[in-house]
Design an enzyme around this catalytic site. Sequence first.
Site, PDB file in Angstrom:
ATOM      1  N   CYS A 357       0.810  -1.223   0.000  1.00 51.68           N
ATOM      2  CA  CYS A 357       0.000   0.000   0.000  1.00 51.68           C
ATOM      3  C   CYS A 357       0.844   1.273   0.000  1.00 51.68           C
ATOM      4  CB  CYS A 357      -0.902   0.059   1.229  1.00 51.68           C
ATOM      5  SG  CYS A 357      -1.883  -1.402   1.520  1.00 51.68           S
TER       6      CYS A 357
HETATM    7  O1  KQY Z   1      -4.283  -0.144   2.434  1.00 51.49           O
HETATM    8  C1  KQY Z   1      -4.273   0.857   1.806  1.00 51.49           C
HETATM    9  N1  KQY Z   1      -4.065   0.791   0.514  1.00 51.49           N
HETATM   10  C2  KQY Z   1      -4.497   2.169   2.382  1.00 51.49           C
HETATM   11  C3  KQY Z   1      -4.998   2.144   3.748  1.00 51.49           C
HETATM   12  C4  KQY Z   1      -5.451   3.510   4.155  1.00 51.49           C
HETATM   13  C5  KQY Z   1      -5.750   3.604   5.554  1.00 51.49           C
HETATM   14  C6  KQY Z   1      -5.977   5.011   5.993  1.00 51.49           C
HETATM   15  N2  KQY Z   1      -5.945   5.079   7.409  1.00 51.49           N
END
Ligand code: KQY
Length: 385
Positions: A357
Amino acid sequence: MRILRDTTPSRDGYHMPGEFEPHEGCLMIFPERADSWQYGAYAARRAFVRVAEAIARSEKVTVCAGAAQYDNARSMLPPHIRVVEMESDDAWARDYCPTFVRNGKGDVRGVDWGFNAWGGLHDGLYFPWDRDNRMARKLCDLLERDVYDKRDFILEGGSIHVDGEGTCLTTEACLLSRGRNPDLTREQIEECLREYLGISTVIWLPCGIYNDETNEHVDNICAFTAPGEVVLSWTEDREDVQYAMSAACLEVLERAVDAKGRRLKVHRLPLPGPVTITREECQGLDLNGDEPTRTPGERLAASYVNFYISNGHIVMPGFHDPADEQAREILQGLFPDREVVQIYARDILIGGGNIHCITQQIPGEPPGAAAGGKPDGGATTESDG
Ligand code: KQY
């Protein structure tokens, strides 16, 4: 940089390559937000630096840092990692750095999707998100890449995985969620994916990882390791709420036929035991508006599937869990030509995601491409107005 509005990657002969194909580099964002990351993101920054260093062993890494963190990022990161000053609302490069597509000659362009913090005013995670939403275009400008404007379609990079041969994986829980594109049918969403990722087949998994606040991004539950092969987050514990979720995904994957007419080979990747946030960790988080971001005991969406494939390594999370080693060995077996680097990732997980992420790959030349290839496509362009 041209902003391409009246054409699509598919029409111009571009598609998103698989992550396991060669990269030119990787984009990341330095974390700073005190309601996402405990104690003003101090520990998260250290974990991000370890991830950046591991990736930079085999490809160029560019880290975007806001003005307040630029000097700190520059001093924490080694000189061979480029730091550029760019404001964002948080640090999820996968979700709002560009998705890159490439043509047969090796020319790379970006796709600038709309971003609304995982659900906008319906169930988004913070407000505002406009600085995140502007990053993809700024980065394409920096990288001297033309960019497709698809801001009228809400999509995060973590909600798709492609095999580079015509197949895309996604989840119904996320892409059909009310906070993203509520006026589009499933068929219209598929059509956007086909046009902007240059794919022909979408495999819809029903769900992702329990309590994943992104509405269950695919990149936390299932990933391509090669064309025709995926890893799926798995638990043998039938009492775990995740069991039925992973089993439902397995059923779809076992029935699926990809764009090349293949049945998928599914490798089960164990999950760590449930990871929950402690009271002390919650105390280190600022309020999000007037609401706590997390509550003590809340289960975090921990998964080993959230790894990054660099040119020479698999950069994967570890949780100090007994399953860490088994997951590492499975991935090492699936990627014999890359060295697996496992990084303790609890301080990233607390923010709500993991290593995949916080990274976004920039594709490199495809094997066998003519050097210095020219862009394809007679795209209509206009300036950003
Ligand atoms: O997992 C993701 N791609 C992003 C997670 C975002 C979490 C915001 N607190």
